[in-house]
Design a protein around this motif. Structure first.
Motif, short mmCIF file in Angstrom:
data_model
loop_
_atom_site.label_atom_id
_atom_site.label_comp_id
_atom_site.label_asym_id
_atom_site.label_seq_id
_atom_site.Cartn_x
_atom_site.Cartn_y
_atom_site.Cartn_z
N SER A 1 0.84 -1.21 0.00
CA SER A 1 0.00 0.00 0.00
C SER A 1 0.87 1.25 0.00
O SER A 1 1.78 1.40 0.82
CB SER A 1 -0.88 -0.01 1.26
OG SER A 1 -1.15 1.30 1.69
N LEU A 2 0.59 2.16 -0.91
CA LEU A 2 1.40 3.39 -0.97
C LEU A 2 1.17 4.26 0.26
O LEU A 2 2.10 4.89 0.77
CB LEU A 2 1.07 4.18 -2.24
CG LEU A 2 1.36 3.46 -3.57
CD1 LEU A 2 1.04 4.38 -4.74
CD2 LEU A 2 2.79 2.97 -3.65
N GLU A 3 -0.06 4.32 0.74
CA GLU A 3 -0.36 5.12 1.93
C GLU A 3 0.47 4.63 3.13
O GLU A 3 0.94 5.43 3.94
CB GLU A 3 -1.85 5.04 2.31
CG GLU A 3 -2.77 5.76 1.38
CD GLU A 3 -3.28 4.87 0.25
OE1 GLU A 3 -2.55 3.93 -0.15
OE2 GLU A 3 -4.40 5.11 -0.23
N ALA A 4 0.61 3.32 3.24
CA ALA A 4 1.42 2.78 4.33
C ALA A 4 2.90 3.02 4.07
O ALA A 4 3.65 3.46 4.94
CB ALA A 4 1.15 1.28 4.50
N ALA A 5 3.31 2.75 2.84
CA ALA A 5 4.74 2.76 2.53
C ALA A 5 5.36 4.14 2.66
O ALA A 5 6.54 4.28 3.01
CB ALA A 5 4.97 2.21 1.12
N ALA B 1 -3.97 1.15 19.20
CA ALA B 1 -3.74 0.08 18.22
C ALA B 1 -2.25 -0.26 18.12
O ALA B 1 -1.88 -1.40 17.86
CB ALA B 1 -4.27 0.50 16.86
N TYR B 2 -1.41 0.73 18.36
CA TYR B 2 0.04 0.51 18.25
C TYR B 2 0.67 0.02 19.55
O TYR B 2 1.87 -0.23 19.58
CB TYR B 2 0.73 1.81 17.82
CG TYR B 2 0.56 2.15 16.35
CD1 TYR B 2 -0.09 1.28 15.46
CD2 TYR B 2 1.06 3.34 15.83
CE1 TYR B 2 -0.24 1.60 14.12
CE2 TYR B 2 0.92 3.66 14.48
CZ TYR B 2 0.26 2.79 13.64
OH TYR B 2 0.12 3.10 12.31
N GLY B 3 -0.10 -0.08 20.62
CA GLY B 3 0.45 -0.69 21.82
C GLY B 3 0.39 0.14 23.08
O GLY B 3 0.80 -0.33 24.15
N GLY C 1 -0.32 2.32 7.78
CA GLY C 1 -1.42 2.90 7.02
C GLY C 1 -2.50 3.51 7.91
O GLY C 1 -3.25 4.41 7.47
N LEU C 2 -2.55 3.08 9.16
CA LEU C 2 -3.55 3.66 10.08
C LEU C 2 -3.36 5.16 10.27
O LEU C 2 -4.29 5.87 10.66
CB LEU C 2 -3.47 2.99 11.46
CG LEU C 2 -3.76 1.49 11.54
CD1 LEU C 2 -3.69 1.02 12.99
CD2 LEU C 2 -5.11 1.15 10.92
N ILE D 1 -4.01 12.87 11.33
CA ILE D 1 -2.70 12.39 11.77
C ILE D 1 -1.70 12.74 10.68
O ILE D 1 -0.79 13.53 10.92
CB ILE D 1 -2.70 10.87 12.08
CG1 ILE D 1 -3.63 10.59 13.26
CG2 ILE D 1 -1.28 10.42 12.40
CD1 ILE D 1 -3.77 9.13 13.61
N LYS D 2 -1.91 12.23 9.49
CA LYS D 2 -0.95 12.49 8.43
C LYS D 2 -1.66 12.54 7.09
O LYS D 2 -2.38 11.60 6.74
CB LYS D 2 0.08 11.34 8.42
CG LYS D 2 1.27 11.55 7.50
CD LYS D 2 2.39 12.34 8.13
CE LYS D 2 3.54 12.54 7.18
NZ LYS D 2 4.62 13.33 7.77
#
Lengths: 356, 356, 356, 356
Positions: free
Chosen positions: B141-145, B209-211, B321-322, B349-350
């Motif tokens: 996924s480009l959004e994630a990458a 979600a990330y911990g 991607g989140l 967020i971004k």
């Protein structure tokens, strides 16, 4: 009191012993949950520690404090505690050097079922109780928690030592319970791809749950060659050695990149070449110049380590309960559990005995 | 070619520029995906880097190789690549010392939109292309990458520097995208309890979600006091500083245990006391004797770092991607994306721009 | 027994006290040699530790064991011992984390003349005697040996923390006895060029003997600028902070290369800006991104540290006796020695009191 | 041009070769001083690298720049330079991972007289000249300076890897020139007691000058037993392996304390047991659990390393010239020098050839 002992090499059994005496810094505990270890099997049937007579077995336990010494401050009778397999002398010379597991001498932090009676008894003795026993958090599954004293601590250690970069690749040799904790530890240190080398179905299932991405079996050919092929000849950043024969370091080194580290938590029960040697491959090691470092250690013990492992369970970073494939009830079942460990039959990962 | 530039402090706009020239070790790329960074906002509207004239903005990109220099071996026209925000001179003195992000001088590895034109243009230039560009894995996924070049690399860095023990406790100041990657990085290094300090709803959702295990808001009182209370006065093993004002180190140090490390990835845009100072609290720092070490750095760059981050995404260790809350299509939308970053409105967020 | 005490802030004197009681792990010692420390001066005349009443001063001593507790194994009455200034609780939580000097709380390993009576008395008490006291090698000069408990251990620590590469350049701020030991420590870690910042003649002489290659004085202009000029703008690989005012970190950071480490062993007796702050320079610190890490600590204590320092003296790696510029005879002279330390007159480096 | 080559295994000689071509990043140098290495002897007469045909020998040199490529910025014709034995590709994957000596593959930073022609010729080729060549300081003795490219860099490396604590004890196996530099390196890292294991008179003299405190000879019995006796059974903190047969790691591990590190800089020219293995002793290694870690590497190369070593000589931290026992004049004498190295006769430590 009743104790389950190694009578001599090759023979186990129950016997009556005196309840251990409690020094000023010590505690006496009753077992709350117990687990036999592969090293108990090595100790008895392979004589790996040399001969021992009427030594109580076992070093993996949760306990209930029954008595504390006059100088103990943080514990009292009735406390439920995590009992680390390794109980260092914290002021010892090796501890001051940063190696508490080596206190009093090489591997000297390992006292239970090695230098003194172990935990498979109605009562057992713990040195430096304030420093070695951690409170068991309320509500924690005993099957999961009894993996902390040795399996998690030992398995994670190799991952901590293997210099795993975030996103790095790791090969884990062995998928017994320590190897599985090595896999979980590799994931906890941020590994990307994790190769698990093993063949049995149940451990493979847990290996995947713990983060293994590729399962490698000797049944499909040379395991090193398989990993080299899958990494297009690069090898891996880090290697964890948690099983295999006396020449497993050969594979471990051959599969590592130059600059990769080998974290060993294997207990080498025997050597080779009539001289009790463990071989390193000269060429694969770059003639001694490839920066393939070998980092070893004995299970970290003590209160702080146990408290940290409890956080791992509490915050669901890993579920060690998946390894408790066989659960027994009652101290007297510790014999069955050990025999199960010895036989390694079927879908066994780790037998656990719940005592209360 | 078209480029989106900082005309002067406080003013942005589009302009025509010459396509950059390609030296023997270089590559020229077209943008595949872009993301504006908070530091672009600092650069333009706070003049954080000093004045710049007609400098192309942007340093977070995925690209498509359009041209390579005569000495480039591993890349060819058409390759889809991850472009690190930091592109070191790998043979430089600082690189040889182990600090490639500091090559050619302090923070000198940061070239895009700092020492040369950035990536918000039809074409952009990459130095030492073989060493700095990584192939983008197919199907990602480009959004994630596009979170790899800066957000993940910077966020993880502080976690790597904060000496997080397995099962240790961590406090993360700031839950912007870098702070969120700090949280993810802390989990990837094996943290147990993770305190995230922030207030906005959407980032809090991603933090969990990330911990993150505990969300701390200044709206409930002093944040340090809250964490000290929740840890029964102990404080935390590790601190990650990814936000806050010029005095945020005061909180960071006060919340750390003696012996705890502070990993900083904050870009301090301004100082205090008419002298551009950042304060450390004398008493909380143990008068300089509490082993509360402050470890800093600039985003790690280069090909190997990007390849490792790609493994993190590929093996689903984290889903960056989140964080891509706002997705735009087309290079010309990079202006809207930057303005969105400036406004920090609502649930941002971004913002991400997909160019092809 | 007779003890030399801080009666209150600003006042010292002799008083009668009870001989301290000896617990099971403890020892009671008589002083063999003593040295006052600058921090004794801070404690009394600046109230740096807060108010104290009738607290025996002193934490630098060699001793003669007069009594040992029931659990002490390695020591007996009459043994001549090195008494570390810092006497950790070795099993404490912070010790298990690797920070024994922080045991029982921040800086809690510093007990003498801080949390309990010090060593300037006919008898003094040592906790965990087996772990904290080292045998004094026969024939060793007392003037040299009394530098081990604090001066050498503290001075070397900053050198150990400053990540000095073999052949690297180091700047040492301060040439009091701790700074001089920082210089010696830098040489012992393999430094090439060593800049010593200071002005007094006698310490400069010793600085050169300990390995300083360049003496930098504020009398010749800005010290940072001088070092930057001498290094052609590069700065230094490592910095040791052993003196200076509350803003000395500004100079320390400005003189470091990006990627250079600052090892601090300064005891910051006061802060700045009405808030007790210690400032870091934002720009010189690369806006938080220059990898100029600040590593701190409290003097390492314990038996093993003292034994290793004794090897340094024994094998003539350094001669700490050069610092003993003023030698007194008899416990009652400890008052004169402290006053000499307070006055810092003339060619003083360190006053020493030989008691027997 | 004239070159001294390995014609095939077992045969050396002079031949005419073309002057090497200079790529854009490269330099072509003339030799200023040369030294043959024991590994040249292994290469030719033991075929340690496998067969090679007409390969120019030699990798230890000072040089004079004769030509530079179009992209070279810091060097010009006539510059006198230190030529590291190891000339990494600084942007390579292994370099980015922190292991430049392993760039392009295992031990791939070692190019001279291994993967390409060496330095024993009228002209030789240097890759990445700006990053690999350091300026030779004016006035420096050539006999001393030619020890930097390999002897000092390799010898110090093992000391740096052996985790030597200040005041710690070290055992160095081998007192050839690399072992002697290991001794000097141990002193430079702050070792207290240093055991040197060897027998020849001249190297023993230099070993003492470099910091060895105890000389151990096999002529007086088992060397490990001698050191264990001298340390009252404790063993040593750190071990440096710079010589010995294929089973030297057995001694190295047996003499280390639990928790001690073994730094290897030995080039293992052959293995054992028909399988090319290097043995580790199972029991002495604590069954894999004694934290006796084995840290290896290949000589660090590059410009910064050479510049730092030059500081060691400049500031008289060590005098490598003591090792230059045999000095020849003129390139054509390199053959005599190599034969002297092969014979290891009498009081040889290192032969050196001054070319201009």
């Amino acid at each position: 009191m009743k104790a389950f002992v190694m009578k001599r090499i090759g023979e186990v059994g129950w016997m009556e012993k005196d309840r251990p005496a409690c020094g000023p810094l010590d505690a006496i505990c009753r077992p709350l949950a117990l687990a036999p270890c592969t090293s108990d099997v090595h100790t008895v049937w392979e004589g790996a520690l040399g001969d021992r007579h009427n030594m109580t077995l076992g070093h993996e336990a949760l306990g209930i404090v029954d008595e504390v010494g006059s100088e103990v401050k943080d514990l009292k009778k009735g406390d439920r505690v995590i009992v680390p397999a390794i109980t260092p002398d914290w002021g010892d010379e090796a501890s001051q050097r940063g190696y508490p597991s080596q206190s009093t001498g090489m591997c000297g932090g390992w006292k239970f079922s090695n230098f003194k009676d172990g935990v498979f008894a109605e009562f057992f003795h713990v040195n430096e109780a304030d420093n070695n026993l951690a409170k068991l958090p309320e509500g924690m599954s005993l099957e999961a928690a009894v993996m902390m004293p040795d399996m998690m601590s030992t398995g994670f250690m190799a991952a901590e030592n293997a210099r795993i970069p975030i996103g790095g690749s790791v090969a884990v040799f062995g998928i017994g319970p320590v190897g599985l904790c090595g896999i979980a530890g590799a994931k906890l240190r941020g590994a990307g791809r994790i190769f698990a080398i093993g063949t049995r179905a149940k451990p493979i299932e847990v290996a995947k749950a713990y983060g293994a991405t590729d399962i490698i079996s000797y049944k499909n050919g040379d395991t090193v060659k398989q990993i080299m092929d899958l990494t297009h000849g690069a090898g891996v950043d880090s290697v964890i050695v948690s099983g295999g024969g006396p020449d497993i370091l050969v594979d471990a080194i051959n599969v590592a990149k130059a600059g990769g580290a080998i974290g060993n938590n294997n207990y080498f029960g025997k050597g080779m070449f009539d001289k009790d040697y463990l071989p390193i491959p000269r060429v694969g090691w770059g003639f001694g110049m490839a920066s393939k470092d070998i980092i070893t250690g004995l299970c970290p013990g003590g209160k702080v380590r146990m408290e940290r492992l409890a956080e791992i369970i509490k915050y669901k970073r890993m579920d060690p309960g998946l390894m408790a494939t066989h659960v027994y009830k009652g101290l007297d079942k510790v014999e069955d559990a050990l025999m199960m460990m010895k036989s390694k039959s079927g879908d066994l990962i780790k037998p656990v005995v719940i005592c209360e």
